[in-house]
Design a protein around this motif. Structure first.
Motif, PDB file in Angstrom:
ATOM      1  N   THR A 376      35.685 -40.119 -47.318  1.00  0.00           N
ATOM      2  CA  THR A 376      36.439 -39.459 -48.387  1.00  0.00           C
ATOM      3  C   THR A 376      36.992 -40.499 -49.348  1.00  0.00           C
ATOM      4  OG1 THR A 376      38.609 -39.585 -47.304  1.00  0.00           O
ATOM      5  CG2 THR A 376      37.185 -37.725 -46.694  1.00  0.00           C
ATOM      6  N   PRO A 377      37.456 -40.053 -50.535  1.00  0.00           N
ATOM      7  CA  PRO A 377      38.225 -40.956 -51.401  1.00  0.00           C
ATOM      8  C   PRO A 377      39.498 -41.403 -50.680  1.00  0.00           C
ATOM      9  CG  PRO A 377      37.502 -38.997 -52.600  1.00  0.00           C
ATOM     10  CD  PRO A 377      37.206 -38.745 -51.152  1.00  0.00           C
ATOM     11  N   ASN A 378      40.173 -42.407 -51.249  1.00  0.00           N
ATOM     12  CA  ASN A 378      41.395 -42.878 -50.592  1.00  0.00           C
ATOM     13  C   ASN A 378      42.566 -41.934 -50.871  1.00  0.00           C
ATOM     14  OD1 ASN A 378      42.620 -43.567 -53.121  1.00  0.00           O
ATOM     15  ND2 ASN A 378      41.506 -45.503 -53.122  1.00  0.00           N
ATOM     16  N   ASP A 379      43.707 -42.229 -50.231  1.00  0.00           N
ATOM     17  CA  ASP A 379      44.869 -41.336 -50.321  1.00  0.00           C
ATOM     18  C   ASP A 379      45.293 -41.102 -51.757  1.00  0.00           C
ATOM     19  OD1 ASP A 379      44.628 -41.690 -47.650  1.00  0.00           O
ATOM     20  OD2 ASP A 379      46.726 -42.186 -47.256  1.00  0.00           O
ATOM     21  N   THR A 380      45.420 -42.173 -52.524  1.00  0.00           N
ATOM     22  CA  THR A 380      45.886 -42.056 -53.915  1.00  0.00           C
ATOM     23  C   THR A 380      44.946 -41.193 -54.735  1.00  0.00           C
ATOM     24  OG1 THR A 380      46.897 -44.256 -53.768  1.00  0.00           O
ATOM     25  CG2 THR A 380      46.515 -43.360 -55.970  1.00  0.00           C
ATOM     26  N   GLN A 381      43.660 -41.377 -54.545  1.00  0.00           N
ATOM     27  CA  GLN A 381      42.669 -40.611 -55.316  1.00  0.00           C
ATOM     28  C   GLN A 381      42.705 -39.130 -54.948  1.00  0.00           C
ATOM     29  OE1 GLN A 381      39.343 -42.987 -54.053  1.00  0.00           O
ATOM     30  NE2 GLN A 381      39.324 -44.226 -55.932  1.00  0.00           N
TER      31      GLN A 381
END
Length: 746
Positions: A376-381
């Motif tokens: 998955t994308p990272n937390d911020t994204q």
């Protein structure tokens, strides 16, 4: 030059069905069905019958045949047979000899005219050859193990039937770009297999005609078309519609396109999947070539075999995927019910949210915490993506296979998230479940640069012209993932209902109260105004006037008329009761449920009888299967099932025989009813606002309705702590499911 001044819709607006000409290898007349007088005639008809077209206009077809060796009564009797049968399929083509030469006569009716077209007859031996080829094609359809093999065999078979230099199977994508997926050609020709063609090469109105006319032949792109003449008093604004004509002339734009390709003759055979255009069998020849009607019908039959095989294989594949995903969804629901913990049930147990789709990554944003599965994308994204979804108006779910194109920041994580499917658990609390698919970089080889050149006319007008270069031109396609299937979306919609059921149970009292008050007050205002002003007053007037008619003129009225007036009064009484029910429903969020065991057999049969009375002018069956009882508020149960059955019956109107099936089943924890119809269905990708008040799907706008019924259904089922979900496909009917807990709602 400013792009804003370029006419980008030149091809889209071209009236290709009313060009006013036909191809010059055949002849055409249009006659009145009653008088058989000639209204339109091609100016080359003189070559067929020896009489100028202008002299035939307004005359009977008998006049046209006077100088020929066809008995005058033969054609008249043929027309009479077709008109009596209201069909020309069994008569076409009618073989006749005119002045010593064989012709195929093809007849059809267009609006208020009969159109007669003559084409040459090829050698009779072709008929036997075509029958052999059709038999071989049947064997190949059954024997082909893969879709690629099936398409290639079909291309080979069609080439044998019509004898063209090149036969391609051309498949459309979701954006209507085309892709050559099979090809059979003469050895000296360069291959086109694998090439892509832009959607603008086959404009929208041409694609619509391909769905109507399954076979389209262009005999000679370089020939001069024959002009259609009309009788002098014929309105100029009513040109002859050649939609179903076999001789319809070719658009000048398309002629220019064929010449640019070096093609003198072409033939297109449509491939349909569930009534929509899946692709074309596109045939090219470097010299003019005529294919007679029986050979074209043989090629058409082969294409219909392929269409049927496509539908069978695709349906089987879709059903397998749907069953697999549904089974996983059921396991997740069991985990949700057993653990009563949304996060644990979706992310910590053997079956996770990642397993209900073909995604490579999933993320749950719940109670201000983020949980991730797979890639998955990272937390911020992900948090930024959630903020964007909250502000873009997504109410239920969002799906796209090109996320970076609608959300530019996604380019940063397109390697894991070019495709997105998300369900909204709560916009207010910023709670979502996401699925991600990675970018699938494609190298697309176009048949020439897909950008059409802009040309400037003598008046300075800019227009798009057919492409002049067909040299291979390659580009890499980014920001696109594998598409989300109907099965994936269907299961995700159901999962959302399962999750929301658990979330609702866990919600605290203040949160529930605020949600109920907000929904109740918003809808109460709309309902109260409609009921008190728009419904009650005219209903009272109807009842009053009916009573006056009975009282003042009752003795003079026939018994049937008195009965009808009495039924009007009774109907207004029923409507007043319904209004009271609606008002009661609008206050439902603030009142207690009066739950009781409901005899579903009696309830459903009563609703069925009312629906059949109002639809007695068409064929409709409503079949009731098992009917386990439910525990519910009786008034609300009537409203819920009346809306669902009424909708199902309404959207079967276009079908020859409407069918609605209701069936119930019971488990330890819930009673589930399914309402299935064979109506128009809908695209699951457009169903995000299915239960919103006053919102209707695009394909339902041609049917009478207010957009309130399903909002009522959703409100009632939520009030009973039940669930509602659905599955549908365009033109394949729809199935709605509602479940009631066996433990009564409070």
């Amino acid at each position: 030059m400013s792009p804003a001044t370029i006419d980008l819709t030149t091809c889209e607006r071209e009236p290709i069905h009313i060009l006013g000409h036909i191809q010059s290898h055949g002849y055409l007349i249009a006659i009145h069905p009653d008088t058989h007088s000639i209204v339109h005639a091609s100016d080359n008809i003189v070559d067929l019958v020896g009489v100028e077209a202008a002299q035939l206009l307004g005359q009977s077809i008998d006049t046209m045949l006077t100088g020929t060796d066809i008995p005058i009564g033969t054609l008249t009797e043929l027309l009479n047979v077709g008109q009596r049968n209201e069909s020309w399929e069994t008569l076409n083509p009618y073989r006749l000899t005119l002045n010593g030469k064989g012709w195929n006569l093809i007849i059809h009716q267009q609006q208020e005219l009969l159109i007669l077209e003559w084409e040459p007859i090829d050698d009779d031996r072709h008929q036997f050859i075509n029958q052999q080829l059709i038999a071989q094609a049947l064997t190949e359809v059954q024997a082909s193990r893969t879709l690629t093999e099936l398409l290639q065999n079909t291309a080979k078979r069609v080439k044998t039937i019509i004898g063209f230099d090149r036969v391609m199977v051309y498949r459309f994508g979701a954006d209507w770009h085309g892709h050559v997926v099979a090809e059979e050609k003469d050895d000296h020709l360069e291959p086109f297999l694998g090439l892509h063609y832009p959607a603008s090469d086959i404009p929208r109105q041409a694609r619509e005609l391909y769905k109507v006319n399954l076979v389209r032949l262009i005999v000679n792109a370089g020939s001069v078309p024959a002009r259609l003449l009309s009788q002098p008093d014929w309105p100029e604004d009513q040109p002859l519609d050649l939609t179903h004509s076999v001789l319809r002339a070719v658009s000048p734009v398309h002629i220019e396109y064929l010449k640019n390709m070096g093609v003198k003759a072409s033939m297109s055979i449509s491939l349909l999947y569930r009534g929509e255009l899946w692709g074309l069998i596109s045939c090219h020849n470097s010299t003019p070539r005529f294919v007679d009607y029986p050979a074209r019908q043989a090629a058409k039959f082969v294409s219909q075999l392929l269409s049927a095989a496509l539908e069978f294989r695709k349906d089987k594949e879709d059903q397998t995927n749907l069953q697999q995903y549904q089974q996983t969804g059921l396991q997740l629901n069991e985990q949700l019910l057993f653990s009563d913990d949304v996060v644990r049930a979706l992310t910590k147990l053997p079956v996770t949210a990642l397993d209900v789709t073909g995604a490579t990554g999933a993320a749950l944003l719940f109670n201000n915490k983020l949980y991730q599965l797979g890639q998955t994308p990272n937390d911020t994204q992900i948090l930024a993506l959630a903020d964007w979804i909250r502000t873009n108006g997504t109410e239920t779910f969002l799906e796209t296979d090109q996320l970076p194109n609608i959300y530019p920041p996604a380019e940063e994580f397109r390697a894991v998230g070019a495709g997105l499917l998300t369900i909204v658990l709560s916009r207010e609390l910023n709670e979502y479940l996401f699925w991600f698919k990675p970018e699938r970089i494609q190298q697309v080889t176009w048949a020439g640069n897909p950008e059409k050149p802009v040309t400037v006319g003598t008046d300075g007008t800019q227009r798009l012209s057919p492409r002049t270069s067909f040299a291979a031109w390659t580009e890499l396609v980014h920001n696109t993932s594998e598409s989300w299937s109907e099965a994936e979306i269907s299961v995700v919609v159901k999962l959302r209902e399962d999750i929301l059921q658990i979330v609702t149970r866990q919600a605290n009292e203040i949160r529930l109260l605020n949600q109920r008050l907000q929904l109740a007050y918003e809808e109460l205002d709309a309902f109260s105004y409609t009921v008190s002003h728009d419904l009650r007053t005219p209903l009272s007037s109807i009842r009053c006037y009916s009573e006056i008619l009975i009282e003042e003129y009752g003795q003079d009225l026939a018994p049937d008329a008195q009965d009808l007036l009495q039924k009007v009064i009774e109907s207004t009484d029923r409507m007043h009761k319904l209004i009271r029910h609606i008002l009661y429903y609008s206050r439902m969020g603030r009142t207690e449920l009066d739950t009781q065991p409901v005899d579903m057999r009696q309830l459903l049969e009563g609703i069925r009888d009312e629906i059949l009375v109002t639809t007695k002018d068409r064929s409709l069956r409503i079949e009731i299967g098992d009917t386990p009882s439910i525990t519910a508020d009786f008034t609300m149960a009537i409203q819920l099932f009346t809306n669902l059955l009424g909708n199902a019956a309404k959207y079967t109107q276009p079908t020859p025989e409407g069918l609605v099936q209701i069936n119930g089943s019971q488990t330890d924890k819930e009673v589930i009813y399914s309402i299935e119809d064979n109506g128009i269905g809908f695209d699951m990708k457009q169903a995000g606002k299915m239960f919103d008040l006053f919102k209707r799907l695009e394909n339902a706008r041609g049917f009478e309705g207010s957009g309130v019924g399903l909002a009522i259904v959703k409100r009632i089922i939520t009030r009973h702590q039940g669930k509602i979900w659905f599955h549908s496909e365009p033109n394949q009917g729809a199935t709605f499911f509602v479940s009631f807990p066996t433990t009564p709602a409070v």
